[in-house]
Design an enzyme around this catalytic site. Structure first.
Site, PDB file in Angstrom:
ATOM      1  N   GLY A 502      29.450  44.146  40.921  1.00 41.99           N
ATOM      2  CA  GLY A 502      30.719  43.495  40.650  1.00 41.99           C
ATOM      3  C   GLY A 502      31.259  42.782  41.879  1.00 41.99           C
ATOM      4  O   GLY A 502      30.884  43.074  43.002  1.00 41.99           O
ATOM      5  N   GLY A 504      35.135  41.528  43.252  1.00 42.01           N
ATOM      6  CA  GLY A 504      36.561  41.541  42.970  1.00 42.01           C
ATOM      7  C   GLY A 504      37.340  40.911  44.109  1.00 42.01           C
ATOM      8  O   GLY A 504      36.761  40.349  45.026  1.00 42.01           O
ATOM      9  N   GLY A 507      36.407  42.402  47.532  1.00 41.74           N
ATOM     10  CA  GLY A 507      35.046  42.328  48.047  1.00 41.74           C
ATOM     11  C   GLY A 507      34.008  42.642  46.992  1.00 41.74           C
ATOM     12  O   GLY A 507      34.318  42.843  45.818  1.00 41.74           O
ATOM     13  N   VAL A 509      30.909  44.755  45.180  1.00 42.38           N
ATOM     14  CA  VAL A 509      30.554  46.154  44.933  1.00 42.38           C
ATOM     15  C   VAL A 509      29.050  46.259  44.692  1.00 42.38           C
ATOM     16  O   VAL A 509      28.484  45.469  43.939  1.00 42.38           O
ATOM     17  CB  VAL A 509      31.306  46.693  43.702  1.00 42.38           C
ATOM     18  CG1 VAL A 509      31.035  48.187  43.533  1.00 42.38           C
ATOM     19  CG2 VAL A 509      32.797  46.444  43.837  1.00 42.38           C
ATOM     20  N   LYS A 523      31.791  49.530  48.047  1.00 39.10           N
ATOM     21  CA  LYS A 523      32.590  48.308  48.046  1.00 39.10           C
ATOM     22  C   LYS A 523      32.702  47.786  49.466  1.00 39.10           C
ATOM     23  O   LYS A 523      33.240  48.463  50.340  1.00 39.10           O
ATOM     24  CB  LYS A 523      33.982  48.617  47.492  1.00 39.10           C
ATOM     25  CG  LYS A 523      34.822  47.391  47.285  1.00 39.10           C
ATOM     26  CD  LYS A 523      36.105  47.741  46.561  1.00 39.10           C
ATOM     27  CE  LYS A 523      36.548  46.660  45.627  1.00 39.10           C
ATOM     28  NZ  LYS A 523      36.232  46.739  44.282  1.00 39.10           N
ATOM     29  N   ASP A 630      46.993  44.890  41.155  1.00 36.48           N
ATOM     30  CA  ASP A 630      45.932  44.095  40.530  1.00 36.48           C
ATOM     31  C   ASP A 630      45.373  44.826  39.307  1.00 36.48           C
ATOM     32  O   ASP A 630      44.172  45.072  39.217  1.00 36.48           O
ATOM     33  CB  ASP A 630      44.830  43.792  41.554  1.00 36.48           C
ATOM     34  CG  ASP A 630      43.955  42.615  41.107  1.00 36.48           C
ATOM     35  OD1 ASP A 630      44.353  41.909  40.155  1.00 36.48           O
ATOM     36  OD2 ASP A 630      42.880  42.415  41.690  1.00 36.48           O
TER      37      ASP A 630
END
Ligand code: NAG
Ligand code: NAG
Ligand code: NAG
Ligand code: NAG
Ligand code: NAG
Ligand code: NAG
Ligand code: NAG
Ligand code: NAG
Ligand code: NAG
Ligand code: NAG
Length: 807
Positions: A502, A504, A507, A509, A523, A630
């Site tokens: 991922g 985000g 940063g 992941v 992460k 978020d």
């Protein structure tokens, strides 16, 4: 001028041979007796890294010690000193002499008595003494490495390693010991172990790996750095630390330490009733509890007034997160018998039993299920740490009115999942052909039937985490503390950061696997400001947030410029993959649109209060207010059983202070930011999280992205999802239009009254969350209650503010 320079040069030339002569690589019988007052006379190793000689005693003026030190460091850090069996340094005055006699015996004598001499059992007989390049003083078969003091050097073979008679190190103030290469003790109180299984330390390598018996190891944070001079020292504050010498500054840097929370070290705050409180990551202070006054530095505290002990003139002051005797709950850890562990019915029972006992000066009560009750007869080794998960109730005179600084635990730590549902939603057994739905429904049914059992399952799971933490190496910290990983460890765990799961706002992941085969999500943070200590402190706070609906952080990495967080790996990925089948407005997560099963209504309903309670926990129950900033489906991860876990919480705290003040839009995500934040640029409050959650709630019900939806179905410029949903519910009364069409089309779907009520509850709660004015929105705790059905939901005002939120 020229004359002066010439004179200086001449002086220098005169001095040079003298200096060279004073720094010999060997000390021999021919050299004549060595007096402590000859402070310039030193023995140096071949490479020049180490020096040996006499040093003035730090405590007794006029006395000297004989020591080996690190020359490469301007402070001449001592790594060994001549000592007796009790590890105390031997000292003598300036008239004593060190000499090697004709028989090859090295001895330090004062008058006719021998102050110190290498153990004769070691065949210490030679005509010279030298210092080798590992830092060992060698005389014949004897070496200082065989008699360590408070420091080990790389590859220093531990005498009797692997046996029960292996190394004992003692701090230079004689208060702390590392016994049997394994246990740290203060007096008879042990306070830390090298590892959880009895695996003593064998030695450590020049690259910074601590080797334990049984093949396991611990790794320094700068393992990848080129060869550095390192030392492992039991410091005078009781912590065992690995230091490495920085080539540029020639100062030591801590690259590994055994105890992360200094306050858990026994004896940190000596004396009665003194409480150790951390001051940042590497300092402590000792304070007195309310109703007590200080007896002076290191002397502890005494009550300002005594109570009778009959229980009629006293009261209990609650001190949150405070424990005494290091919070020990077993006799092994409490040889002083200062504590009795009881199993009371409840808090009041624990209190009345203490009051009935005149000798009971305080009691500790542990929240969170196990109801541990500790009665104290003496208050030693007090400390504050959220990891205690307990409060100490101190007995003071009823008239005491001191302010109490130890507050912060508002309610018992809430970790129960799945949430209890107040709505009667009978599990419906359809002739479903969609296997996943059947499984999910079955799971749901089992949960409903066995509410109590699931609580037990949760408890078991929780203790499993503890066990896991132990195998993981997290036990170097008290429960709840994060483990520090080196960059090299994480690089290896993630196969050189190859498996991206991922991306985000904070940063990328990566998926990884620790050496014990546990899956983790690593992460790699971007744009995180602040120093290492600051980062450590913030990360510690994040790691202490325990909630079953929050993703658990296991550790972190702060190597040079690298800042990484290590989380538990949540297998089912994020909620957005289940909600938005066609990938509307995806933020580019690495998963290339794999087909996910459609979540049925019950599962969706179960996710909502779980998320709400996790955010409520962050807002209302944590020590410090933590805003998420978020909240969106990408940050809600799903476990195997679709129990939700909120991720990325606390990260807004890691961004630099400057960003926080101006609060630009950097941290929010389009479509989820509250209007006051986007339009007025007001400072963000908890109510902004409530707004984002409302949006997520609508998306959970509708299965559509709040901003992607518009283009597909309605062309109008000022189309606003909340407004549209409001009209469907309150004006048109067509709730079915809001529900994800995939649910409605599924065979298992049954639009009975219960399902309609479920959807209505979610949408109406969302409407309250999405109110234009922040003060109209309920708190997150209230939102959770609305979803659970424990409070009535009144009719909200129609949300109208539609703002263009572009990236
Ligand atoms: C070094 O050697 C010189 C010459 O042998 C001697 O005079 C001096 O005392 C020695 N110093 C030490 C520290 O042994
Ligand atoms: C030690 O050396 C310094 C200069 O390096 C000199 O000033 C001092 O007098 C010397 N001390 C002794 C005791 O020789
Ligand atoms: C000392 O020397 C004796 C005889 O040479 C030998 O048997 C013994 O093992 C030696 N001890 C050590 C510790 O080296
Ligand atoms: C220095 O001496 C110690 C103890 O005798 C030994 O273990 C080590 O290998 C020696 N180091 C060097 C560089 O000779
Ligand atoms: C160490 O002591 C334990 C129990 O005291 C014993 O079981 C074990 O065998 C001993 N180990 C060694 C290497 O002597
Ligand atoms: C122990 O070490 C510390 C720090 O290096 C120093 O300040 C202290 O004086 C030492 N204490 C003794 C008794 O040598
Ligand atoms: C250290 O290990 C010993 C033996 O396994 C155990 O009894 C003790 O409780 C441990 N101490 C701490 C502080 O964990
Ligand atoms: C509580 O904290 C305040 C401010 O730090 C301090 O002045 C006060 O003495 C403390 N009270 C107690 C009882 O320690
Ligand atoms: C409280 O009692 C202790 C022991 O009985 C005594 O030493 C102390 O002086 C008393 N303190 C006060 C404030 O009366
Ligand atoms: C606390 O009590 C003392 C006397 O016991 C009194 O003088 C003082 O004013 C009180 N302080 C407060 C804030 O009530």
């Amino acid at each position: 001028m020229a004359m002066a320079m010439a004179a200086a040069l001449f002086l220098l030339l005169l001095l040079l041979p003298a200096l060279a002569a004073a720094q010999n690589q060997t000390f021999s019988a021919n050299d004549g007796p060595w007096r402590p007052t000859e402070t310039n006379r030193t023995l140096v190793s071949k490479s020049g890294s180490f020096g040996a000689g006499f040093l003035p005693s730090p405590s007794s003026p006029g006395k000297f010690q004989f020591a080996v030190w690190v020359n490469a460091n301007p402070d001449r850090t001592v790594i060994w000193y001549a000592h007796k069996n009790n590890y105390a340094a031997v000292e003598a005055d300036g008239s004593s002499t060190l000499a090697i006699d004709a028989a090859g015996k090295l001895s330090w004598t004062a008058g006719s008595s021998v102050v110190w001499s290498p153990s004769p059992a070691m065949n210490a007989s030679a005509s010279t003494t030298s210092l080798n390049d590992s830092g060992s003083l060698v005389h014949g078969a004897w070496s200082s490495f065989g008699e360590p003091t408070n420091t080990l050097m790389p590859l220093q073979a531990i005498p009797g390693a692997g046996t029960n008679h292996s190394i004992t190190l003692q701090s230079n103030n004689s208060l702390f010991q590392l016994l049997n290469s394994y246990t740290l003790q203060h007096g008879t109180f042990m306070y830390a172990n090298i590892s959880s299984s009895v695996t003593p330390l064998l030695n450590f390598t020049p690259d910074g790996t601590l080797l334990l018996s049984g093949g396991s190891s611990l790794i320094a944070s700068d393992k990848d750095s080129p060869r550095r001079l390192r030392r492992l020292t039991l410091d005078y504050d009781g912590n065992l630390r690995l230091y490495s010498l920085q080539p540029n500054t020639r100062q030591w840097r801590v690259v590994w330490q055994l105890v992360q929370e200094l306050c858990t070290i026994r004896g940190s705050c000596p004396g009665q009733a003194s409480i150790c409180v951390p001051q940042g990551a590497d300092a402590i202070t000792c304070v007195c509890p309310p109703g007590y006054h200080s007896l002076g530095l290191g002397a502890g505290c005494a009550p300002k007034m005594n109570y009778s002990g009959r229980g009629n003139d006293d009261k209990f002051v609650r001190m949150d997160f405070v424990a005494f005797s290091g919070g020990a709950v077993t006799a092994v850890l409490d040889p002083g018998n200062y504590m009795t562990k009881l199993s009371p019915q409840n808090l009041a029972d624990c209190e009345s039993k203490c009051r009935a006992n005149a000798g009971c000066v305080a009691f500790g009560y542990k929240f969170g299920g196990d109801r541990t009750c500790l009665h104290y007869t003496s208050l030693v080794d007090g400390y504050w740490s959220p990891a205690t998960e307990m409060s100490t109730y101190l007995r003071v005179v009823a008239s005491n009115n001191d302010t109490n600084n130890f507050t912060g635990m508002t309610t018992m730590i809430d970790t129960v999942c799945p949430v209890r549902l107040a709505l009667p939603v009978p599990p419906k057994q359809g002739r479903s052909t969609i296997r996943n739905i059947a499984i999910i429904t079955a799971l749901f049914a089992v949960e409903l039937l066995a509410g109590v059992l699931s609580f037990w399952a949760f408890l078991r799971k929780y203790s499993q985490y503890r066990e896991m933490a132990r195998t993981l190496g997290l036990e170097y910290l008290p429960a709840g503390g994060p483990r520090r990983f080196s960059y090299a460890e994480l690089k290896a765990a993630t196969k050189d950061f190859s498996d991206v799961v991922g991306r985000g706002a904070y940063g990328t992941v990566y998926r990884g696997e620790l050496p014990d085969r546990r899956a983790v999500a690593v992460k790699q943070l971007q744009g995180v400001g602040g120093g290492e200590a600051e980062f450590w402190a913030e990360v510690t706070i994040i790691a202490r947030m325990h909630h079953l609906n929050l993703v658990r952080m296991w550790g972190f990495c702060a190597d040079k410029e690298q800042r990484m967080l290590v989380y538990e790996y949540v297998p089912n990925g994020s909620l957005d993959k289940y909600l938005f089948a066609h990938g509307h407005g995806g933020d580019g997560d690495g998963d290339g649109g794999r087909k996910q099963p459609v979540l049925d209504l019950h599962t969706r309903y179960r996710i909502a209060p779980g998320v709400a309670r996790a955010i409520a926990y962050l807002h209302e129950e944590c020590l410090e207010w933590v805003l998420h900033c978020d909240i969106k489906p990408e940050n809600i991860l799903l476990e195997d059983d679709f129990c939700p876990k909120v991720s990325d919480f606390g990260l807004s705290k890691l961004t630099s202070k400057k960003e926080k003040v101006t609060m630009s839009r950097i941290r929010g995500t389009r479509g989820y930011m509250a209007p006051e934040w986007v339009i007025h640029r007001e400072p963000i409050t908890a109510k902004a999280d409530v707004y984002s959650f409302g949006m997520v709630l609508l998306e959970i019900v509708s299965g559509r992205r709040n901003y992607g939806f518009r283009q597909d179905s309605v062309g109008s410029e000022d189309w606003y999802f909340p407004k549209w949903a409001f009209e469907k519910v309150y004006v048109e009364r067509r709730i079915d239009d809001i529900i994800d069409p995939r649910i409605v089309q599924a065979e298992a779907y049954d639009d009975d009254a219960a399902s309609v009520a479920t959807v209505e509850r979610m949408v109406k709660t969302a409407m309250w969350c999405l109110q234009d004015r922040a003060d109209m929105r309920p708190s997150m705790g209230k939102v959770a209650k609305m979803l659970e059905g424990t409070v009535e939901i009144t009719e909200p005002v129609k949300p109208t503010i539609f703002c263009v939120q572009d990236d």
